[in-house]
Design an enzyme around this catalytic site. Structure first.
Site, PDB file in Angstrom:
ATOM      1  N   VAL A 279       0.840  -1.194   0.000  1.00 20.33           N
ATOM      2  CA  VAL A 279       0.000   0.000   0.000  1.00 20.33           C
ATOM      3  C   VAL A 279       0.879   1.249   0.000  1.00 20.33           C
ATOM      4  CG1 VAL A 279      -1.585   1.381   1.393  1.00 20.33           C
ATOM      5  CG2 VAL A 279      -1.971  -1.059   1.116  1.00 20.33           C
ATOM      6  N   ALA A 280       1.945   1.215   0.816  1.00 16.85           N
ATOM      7  CA  ALA A 280       2.800   2.396   0.929  1.00 16.85           C
ATOM      8  C   ALA A 280       3.620   2.619  -0.332  1.00 16.85           C
ATOM      9  CB  ALA A 280       3.718   2.243   2.134  1.00 16.85           C
ATOM     10  N   GLU A 284       0.089   4.571  -6.508  1.00 19.39           N
ATOM     11  CA  GLU A 284      -1.176   4.636  -7.251  1.00 19.39           C
ATOM     12  C   GLU A 284      -1.753   6.047  -7.237  1.00 19.39           C
ATOM     13  OE1 GLU A 284      -1.036   3.428  -4.159  1.00 19.39           O
ATOM     14  OE2 GLU A 284      -2.386   4.909  -3.312  1.00 19.39           O
ATOM     15  N   ASP A 326      -2.488  37.054 -33.016  1.00 18.13           N
ATOM     16  CA  ASP A 326      -3.159  38.111 -33.762  1.00 18.13           C
ATOM     17  C   ASP A 326      -2.556  39.438 -33.343  1.00 18.13           C
ATOM     18  OD1 ASP A 326      -4.969  36.616 -35.100  1.00 18.13           O
ATOM     19  OD2 ASP A 326      -6.504  36.737 -33.545  1.00 18.13           O
ATOM     20  N   ASP A 631      -9.944  34.945 -32.623  1.00 22.23           N
ATOM     21  CA  ASP A 631     -11.150  35.479 -31.996  1.00 22.23           C
ATOM     22  C   ASP A 631     -12.403  35.221 -32.817  1.00 22.23           C
ATOM     23  OD1 ASP A 631     -10.328  37.212 -33.950  1.00 22.23           O
ATOM     24  OD2 ASP A 631      -9.872  38.870 -32.601  1.00 22.23           O
ATOM     25  N   ASP A 635     -11.661  31.409 -37.140  1.00 23.41           N
ATOM     26  CA  ASP A 635     -10.366  31.040 -36.565  1.00 23.41           C
ATOM     27  C   ASP A 635     -10.409  29.658 -35.910  1.00 23.41           C
ATOM     28  OD1 ASP A 635      -9.164  33.386 -37.286  1.00 23.41           O
ATOM     29  OD2 ASP A 635      -9.577  34.398 -35.394  1.00 23.41           O
ATOM     30  N   GLU A 700      11.644   2.875   1.307  1.00 22.70           N
ATOM     31  CA  GLU A 700      10.819   2.033   2.181  1.00 22.70           C
ATOM     32  C   GLU A 700      10.940   0.557   1.816  1.00 22.70           C
ATOM     33  OE1 GLU A 700       6.940   3.839   1.662  1.00 22.70           O
ATOM     34  OE2 GLU A 700       7.788   5.751   2.331  1.00 22.70           O
TER      35      GLU A 700
HETATM   36  P1  ATP Z   1      -5.556  40.986 -36.632  1.00 22.96           P
HETATM   37  O1  ATP Z   1      -5.545  39.752 -37.454  1.00 22.96           O
HETATM   38  O2  ATP Z   1      -4.261  41.586 -36.362  1.00 22.96           O
HETATM   39  O3  ATP Z   1      -6.421  40.875 -35.411  1.00 22.96           O
HETATM   40  P2  ATP Z   1      -7.668  42.058 -37.782  1.00 22.96           P
HETATM   41  O4  ATP Z   1      -8.292  40.754 -37.427  1.00 22.96           O
HETATM   42  O5  ATP Z   1      -8.196  43.288 -37.136  1.00 22.96           O
HETATM   43  O6  ATP Z   1      -6.194  42.011 -37.569  1.00 22.96           O
HETATM   44  P3  ATP Z   1      -9.234  42.121 -39.890  1.00 22.96           P
HETATM   45  O7  ATP Z   1     -10.257  42.417 -38.863  1.00 22.96           O
HETATM   46  O8  ATP Z   1      -9.318  40.892 -40.706  1.00 22.96           O
HETATM   47  O9  ATP Z   1      -7.829  42.181 -39.280  1.00 22.96           O
HETATM   48  O10 ATP Z   1      -9.191  43.371 -40.800  1.00 22.96           O
HETATM   49  C1  ATP Z   1      -8.534  43.331 -42.031  1.00 22.96           C
HETATM   50  C2  ATP Z   1      -8.821  44.598 -42.776  1.00 22.96           C
HETATM   51  O11 ATP Z   1     -10.220  44.731 -42.986  1.00 22.96           O
HETATM   52  C3  ATP Z   1      -8.413  45.872 -42.049  1.00 22.96           C
HETATM   53  O12 ATP Z   1      -7.100  46.224 -42.368  1.00 22.96           O
HETATM   54  C4  ATP Z   1      -9.387  46.890 -42.541  1.00 22.96           C
HETATM   55  O13 ATP Z   1      -8.932  47.479 -43.730  1.00 22.96           O
HETATM   56  C5  ATP Z   1     -10.617  46.079 -42.857  1.00 22.96           C
HETATM   57  N1  ATP Z   1     -11.589  46.168 -41.770  1.00 22.96           N
HETATM   58  C6  ATP Z   1     -11.385  45.924 -40.462  1.00 22.96           C
HETATM   59  N2  ATP Z   1     -12.483  46.118 -39.740  1.00 22.96           N
HETATM   60  C7  ATP Z   1     -13.433  46.503 -40.590  1.00 22.96           C
HETATM   61  C8  ATP Z   1     -14.806  46.842 -40.464  1.00 22.96           C
HETATM   62  N3  ATP Z   1     -15.432  46.820 -39.308  1.00 22.96           N
HETATM   63  N4  ATP Z   1     -15.468  47.183 -41.583  1.00 22.96           N
HETATM   64  C9  ATP Z   1     -14.855  47.202 -42.768  1.00 22.96           C
HETATM   65  N5  ATP Z   1     -13.582  46.895 -42.947  1.00 22.96           N
HETATM   66  C10 ATP Z   1     -12.862  46.550 -41.905  1.00 22.96           C
END
Ligand code: ATP
Length: 884
Positions: A279-280, A284, A326, A631, A635, A700
């Site tokens: 046991v000792a 486990e 990102d 995000d 992705d 032991e």
């Molecule tokens: P990262 O990948 O660094 O987070 P990101 O995700 O912000 O960058 P995206 O959001 O894909 O990059 O944006 C890419 C491009 O799309 C930007 O450079 C901009 O020109 C355009 N963009 C970003 N946000 C908007 C929006 N709300 N409406 C229209 N165009 C946008």
């Protein structure tokens, strides 16, 4: 009538709510009482009693209990009761450990529980999805899981994926109008959103019509598989190793028993001693202690704002060799401010930082006002093709929605364009922004019923779709020379690390086709926005620290290549000869091609989420352990494929969170570094107590084995063996799990993930220390017993004390990979406390008279202690000098 057959107004009436105001706190409380929480009751919690009983389920413990019962029946009451008590205390200890681990995991679950955005008391707020009640107005957008069954009130290009319910993986377009048909299956109820299904595109608002078990998902919830606890790789490795160790321990124990019986020891005595020894000595409990150490580590990570979703991530974190992060929001603050505009061939500069609504526009140091050609129009377009709103909380401005959109609203405010200016326009259609399209469009109608399309997005996406341009003289064809000038402006902005965004429009006739394919072409280019998103303060140092720890940081961004390069250079992320690759280059490369250059690449610009998967695969083929952040909804595949998927606590969507193994509560790159730091530390601590526990066990077993080989009496009796096991397995081992790292764990390269449990000399250390602990214990016993052959108890007390002391000293050795002298023993206060309490218990067992007959102990004098201390210090001190 079903919910989908009712008009929105009727639904509102029935549920006594309006989608403009939402429920009041009173209504929420009443409904909570009536319907309960919005949860699916699929899993029953294991009762505390069961967890307690589970502690005794181990085979050897059962044999021990049976043996004790026999001892009791044979009249050996004291032994029987003592063993029972020790086993019980051990069980309690195991129970508390498990509870603690369970609790911290429970807390984790709570922290990473899904959130919902609801309108209550006329304000939008984020709450835990389980708190949603019938009648709540909820807002969902791309990447969210719908928190309950909802009747859609408003849809902005909202599409959902309902395969969990219907098996159909094609997205369903949602709208708000009532459907008259009856008897519709879930997939045809296109004005409803169902709990647990996913919003893949656009956004929408809905009224909750069903929660918890009263949802479509609730009806099939019982069919859903219960989630089983999965072992982490280390736990699995230890469980496998445990099996081998069990066999070894049983074999050696059997040998001890056999030799003992051959030497003429009574069978009963030898049997009980053998079972106690087994046991000792059988480790486990190792996987269980590892779980405890991991979950304690996880709690420390929470304090550093990292939420671990899968326990295995803690181990993998220590092996990470590449972090793909990102840029926007993770390396930068995601607080966009429009700094420059390019309109009609001229560059304007904008003053005023952050959320400050005051600011001016300058052309060549000269202030311009709203009459500047196209300035007002451009800012109006930016505000109309926009999903954010400006809000005030506690007297402070903040942006509700995408910071890029927010920046446009603030820029518009600087010439006095408020919400009133946009209210005159009706939005007919919206094509939402996503990172693949890199643009967003709306079709609007003005007071005179004139319609036009406004598109905003990445300039390199919009320019090829533009045929005309607007300038002071009016509309003209966009010529090559104009494009060159615009490109120059884009490059100029990007080199200053500004994010660029273009705006274009297209007049539409009333009955024009509103198909997506037709809409976004032949546009009229209006101008460019250049916006600043400052890097987070901590990131530069964090990247440097990762660098020293042999971890490469890679920036991934949807932004323009020059913007990305400028920010990467600011952060010291891009070495002089480092490569920057663009999305279109990635598209043309195979994973194999990428593999050839990936080690030299530090920045990926203008990528779409699909490229991320390729990047992960190429790094992995190069043998890297990849951490990947994300995000958005797209992705998720890359996050899943990476070794450590990381999602964002604030800006992340439910889907990425579900796919990830780590959530950053503050979206901050520096938190990844802290988590890796902690992950490395936890692994080192696990190594420490594996080393401690196994060396103790070896000691032991060996002391008993040596004694039997030398035809001596038993140096330890069963109760003593069990006691040693209890006291050493318990607090000191736990305290090692809380140890600080030795030196700086971020100063050496990542651990090889294929590294075995006994790697880096751990096996050697266990065996050598174990053997020596066995030998010194035996020497203590032999010396005393030979001088006092009539007083076996005396010899046994010395052996028992030497063994315990040797282990309590050895525990300090286990803190260092180098030498016991390399570290200050008082640094880990928990360990000092644990050792002192074990010592106190030892003294109680030796000197407190009522316990003496139970533990077969007797008084020890100063000279005895001198012998014990010299002997028990020997294994640690000796190896402290050899440093091996
Ligand atoms: P990262 O990948 O660094 O987070 P990101 O995700 O912000 O960058 P995206 O959001 O894909 O990059 O944006 C890419 C491009 O799309 C930007 O450079 C901009 O020109 C355009 N963009 C970003 N946000 C908007 C929006 N709300 N409406 C229209 N165009 C946008």
């Amino acid at each position: 009538m079903k919910w989908y057959q009712l008009d929105v107004e009727r639904v509102e009436q029935k549920l006594q709510v309006t989608s403009r105001k939402g429920l009041t706190t009173k209504q929420v409380e009443k409904r909570r009482k009536q319907y309960g929480y919005n949860v699916l009751e699929t899993q029953k919690n294991t009762s505390k009693w069961l967890i307690f009983l589970k502690q005794f389920q181990d085979f050897m413990v059962l044999v021990l209990l049976a043996a004790t019962l026999i001892a009791g029946l044979l009249g050996e009451y004291i032994d029987a009761i003592a063993i029972m008590i020790i086993v019980l205390v051990n069980g309690c200890f195991g129970y508390f450990q498990e509870q603690k681990a369970e609790k911290s995991l429970e807390k984790l679950k709570e922290l990473s529980a899904p959130l919902a955005t609801v309108l209550r008391n006329e304000k939008w707020e984020k709450i835990y999805s389980k708190e949603v009640v019938v009648g709540d107005i909820v807002k969902v957008s791309s990447g969210d899981r719908i928190p309950a069954d909802i009747r859609i009130v408003k849809s902005s290009g909202m599409e959902t994926e309902e395969s969990t319910l219907t098996g159909e993986s094609l997205p369903v377009m949602k709208h708000a109008t009532a459907i008259t048909r009856d008897q519709l299956e879930a997939q045809d109820q296109v004005n409803m959103g169902f709990m647990g299904t996913l919003v893949t595109r656009g956004s929408g608002i809905g009224i909750v019509v069903g929660t918890g078990m009263n949802t479509v998902m609730g009806q099939i919830a019982s069919l859903m598989a219960n989630t089983k606890k999965v072992m982490t790789p280390l736990e699995r490795k230890l469980a496998e190793l445990g099996k081998i160790l069990i066999v070894v321990a049983l074999f050696l124990t059997a040998l001890v028993v056999m030799l003992g019986v051959m030497q003429g020891h009574p069978i009963y005595n030898m049997f009980l001693a053998g079972v106690s020894l087994a046991v000792a000595a059988i480790p486990e409990g190792l996987p269980a202690i590892v779980t405890v150490a991991l979950s304690l580590g996880v709690q420390r990570m929470i304090r550093k704002k990292a939420i671990v979703r899968k326990l295995s991530a803690v181990e993998t974190l220590g092996c990470a060799s590449v972090i793909c992060s990102d840029k926007t929001g993770t390396m930068t603050e995601n607080k966009m401010t429009v700094k420059e505009l390019f309109i009609g061939g001229n560059q304007l500069y904008v003053t005023g930082d952050g959320y400050n609504l005051q600011g001016d526009f300058f052309l060549n140091k000269e202030k311009v006002d709203e009459d500047y050609p196209n300035l007002k129009a451009m800012l109006l377009y930016g505000s109309l093709c926009n999903n954010a709103s400006l809000q005030v909380k506690k007297g402070k401005q903040y942006i509700d929605g995408d910071p890029t959109d927010g920046a446009l609203l603030i820029a518009a405010r600087k010439i006095g364009l408020t919400v009133n200016a946009t209210e005159k326009y009706r939005i007919i259609k919206e094509i939402p922004f996503d990172s693949d399209r890199k643009r967003m469009s709306v079709v609007i109608e003005d007071e005179n019923q004139m319609r036009y399309l406004i598109t905003k997005g990445a300039p390199d996406v919009l320019l090829p779709r533009s045929t005309y341009q607007e300038n002071a003289q009016g509309r003209s064809v966009l010529k090559a020379a104009d494009i060159e000038k615009i490109d120059e402006a884009i490059n100029g902005m990007a080199e200053k690390a500004l994010r660029t965004l273009a705006v274009a429009i297209k007049p539409l006739s009333k009955n024009e086709n509103l198909d997506n394919a037709f809409l976004e072409k032949d546009l009229t280019f209006i101008g460019l926005y250049g916006m600043m998103d400052p890097p987070r303060k901590e990131v530069k140092a964090a990247i440097e620290e990762c660098n020293q720890a042999g971890i490469k940081t890679v920036m991934i961004t949807g932004d323009h290549v020059k913007t990305a390069r400028a920010i990467a250079q600011n952060l010291n992320l891009l070495p002089a000869n480092g490569l920057v690759l663009e999305g279109h280059q990635l598209s043309e490369m195979s994973v194999e091609d990428l593999e050839d250059v990936i080690d030299d690449t530090y920045v990926f610009a203008r990528v779409t989420p699909e490229h991320k998967l390729k990047i992960v695969q190429a790094f992995q083929r190069k043998g890297h352990i990849v951490a990947m952040t994300g995000d958005g909804v797209n992705d998720a595949p890359a996050i899943k494929a990476s070794d450590i998927g990381i999602s964002m606590g604030i800006s992340g969507t439910d889907v990425t969170k579900e796919a990830s193994s780590l959530i950053l509560m503050d979206d901050n790159f520096a938190t990844i570094k802290s988590a890796i730091h902690e992950g490395r530390n936890i692994y080192e601590n696990i190594r420490k107590f594996i080393r401690y526990l196994l060396a103790s066990n070896v000691g032991e077993i060996l002391v008993m084995l040596f004694a039997m080989l030398l035809a001596m009496p038993l140096p330890l009796i069963p109760v003593q063996i069990l006691w040693v096991n209890l006291v050493t397995d318990g607090l000191p081992a736990m305290a090692l799990g809380l140890d600080k790292s030795e030196g700086d764990v971020m100063k050496h390269s990542p651990r090889n993930p294929r590294e075995g449990v006994f790697a880096r000399g751990l096996g050697y250390k266990i065996i050598t220390r174990g053997i020596l602990i066995g030998i010194v214990t035996l020497i203590g016993f032999m010396v005393t017993y030979q001088n006092n052959p009539d007083n076996l108890i005396y010899g046994q007390t010395i052996a028992f004390t030497t063994l315990v002391m040797a282990q309590l000293i050895h525990v300090f050795d286990c803190r260092s990979e180098k030498s016991v002298f390399a570290r200050n023993p008082f640094e880990n206060i928990y360990l000092v406390f644990a050792v002192l309490s074990s010592l106190l218990l030892l003294l109680v067992v030796i000197y407190w008279e009522p316990l003496q007959p139970i533990f077969h102990t007797t008084y020890l004098g100063i000279r005895d202690w001198m012998l014990i201390i010299v002997l028990s210090a020997l294994p640690t001190v000796l190896f402290g000098f050899t440093k091996k």
